[in-house]
Design an enzyme around this catalytic site. Structure first.
Site, mmCIF file in Angstrom:
data_model
loop_
_atom_site.group_PDB
_atom_site.id
_atom_site.type_symbol
_atom_site.label_atom_id
_atom_site.label_comp_id
_atom_site.label_asym_id
_atom_site.label_seq_id
_atom_site.Cartn_x
_atom_site.Cartn_y
_atom_site.Cartn_z
ATOM 1 N N HIS A 155 19.276 -15.876 9.970
ATOM 2 C CA HIS A 155 19.149 -16.761 11.124
ATOM 3 C C HIS A 155 17.953 -16.306 11.963
ATOM 4 O O HIS A 155 17.199 -15.419 11.557
ATOM 5 C CB HIS A 155 20.457 -16.725 11.924
ATOM 6 C CG HIS A 155 20.608 -17.840 12.907
ATOM 7 N ND1 HIS A 155 20.246 -19.143 12.637
ATOM 8 C CD2 HIS A 155 21.089 -17.847 14.185
ATOM 9 C CE1 HIS A 155 20.505 -19.887 13.690
ATOM 10 N NE2 HIS A 155 21.006 -19.133 14.641
ATOM 11 N N ASP B 136 26.460 -20.376 22.052
ATOM 12 C CA ASP B 136 27.566 -21.181 21.547
ATOM 13 C C ASP B 136 28.536 -20.373 20.691
ATOM 14 O O ASP B 136 29.563 -20.890 20.263
ATOM 15 C CB ASP B 136 27.050 -22.402 20.781
ATOM 16 C CG ASP B 136 26.103 -22.057 19.641
ATOM 17 O OD1 ASP B 136 25.422 -21.030 19.718
ATOM 18 O OD2 ASP B 136 26.036 -22.837 18.662
#
Length: 302
Positions: free
Chosen positions: A133, A65
């Site tokens: 992340h 994304d």
């Protein structure tokens, strides 16, 4: 011109109202394209952004994304005959993915690859810091050098007029008058881009004292367990980050599709920003696709 053109605001999957990520920062003569997700080329058309506006592409990490729009953008650069070089910055561990995406594009763009694997300056005024992340991820910070603003009343009092003003600015002195005598400090404008991360020191360093912070608000505060699991920020965490860092304006984006109404997320971020140790100065807003956000005026040094 300095403004943020918002090309997409959805995380993971697009929705009827929100495209995948995509953000173009117009910064004087530069055009920095951040995290071009799927459909970014079309969003640029809808936003009236020509491919020639892109001079630099910055990827925080290689999740789809944030990258699936890269081949289309590069193909458009080639089809449009854009001649200037375009620099592509990305985490070094994602090199194979980035090269595969680049290979899918129509050849012809003058693309220059710049993988990075540590914090530091990757281009003049542009620095990266590691985020937290599930894969190697970096945020970006762009800051101009501090300068000085001339004060007309001081110039008049010192008798500096016309071409002599240019001499003073160029040389730092005109006769017995120095630049400091007739000016005040002017802080350089700053921009930061923090995407896909749990709270971490890197995000704090990126956000410190910038005029405009673009930050993910993937989850509402009541879904903090999901945020911890997937290593994302809640809206309240984004607000607390901005408030503690003394950010001028916080732009919330990268919303989960589970929130058709992001108004409550904005309120959570505002409350958290107001409750920080540097409360009171941070404006908070959510953005929609195709919004444009002007950089706030430079703040005065006190």
């Amino acid at each position: 011109m300095r403004e943020l053109v918002v090309l997409g605001t959805s995380s993971q999957v697009p929705t009827r109202e929100r495209n995948h990520n995509g953000y173009l920062l117009r910064w004087d003569g530069q055009g920095l394209l951040f995290d071009p997700g799927e459909g970014t080329q079309r969003q640029m058309i809808l936003a009236g952004v020509p491919s020639s506006a892109v001079t630099r592409i910055c990827l925080t990490h290689v999740h789809g994304d944030h990258t699936f729009g890269l081949p289309g953008v590069l193909s458009r650069l080639s089809l449009d005959g854009v001649e200037h070089p375009v620099d592509l910055h990305y985490p070094a561990s994602g090199d194979a993915v980035v090269r595969a995406l680049v290979a899918l594009a129509r050849p012809g763009a003058d693309l220059r690859l710049h993988p990075h694997g540590a914090a530091g300056e990757v281009a003049p005024g542009l620095v990266v810091e590691p985020l937290a992340h599930r894969v190697e991820t970096y945020g970006y910070r762009l800051v101009e050098p501090d300068g000085r603003s001339l004060v007309p009343a001081r110039l008049d009092a010192a008798g500096v007029r016309g071409a002599d003003v240019g001499t003073l600015v160029r040389d730092g002195r005109w006769g017995g008058v120095t630049l400091d005598d007739v000016s005040v400090p002017r802080p350089g404008q700053g921009f930061a881009f923090v995407m896909d991360t749990a709270p971490c020191a890197g995000a704090e360093a990126l956000a410190q004292d910038v005029d405009l912070l673009v930050a993910e608000a993937t989850y509402a505060d009541e879904d903090a367990a999901l945020a911890r699991e997937h290593r994302h920020l809640t809206a309240g965490q984004a607000g607390a980050l901005a408030g503690a860092a003394g950010v001028g304006e916080l732009v919330l984006t990268h919303f989960s599709s589970r929130y058709p109404d992001v108004g409550p997320l904005v309120e959570q971020a505002r409350r958290a920003a107001a409750g920080s140790r540097r409360a009171g100065g941070t404006r908070v807003r959510a953005v929609d696709d195709l919004d444009r956000v002007r950089l706030p005026p430079r703040r005065r040094l006190v």
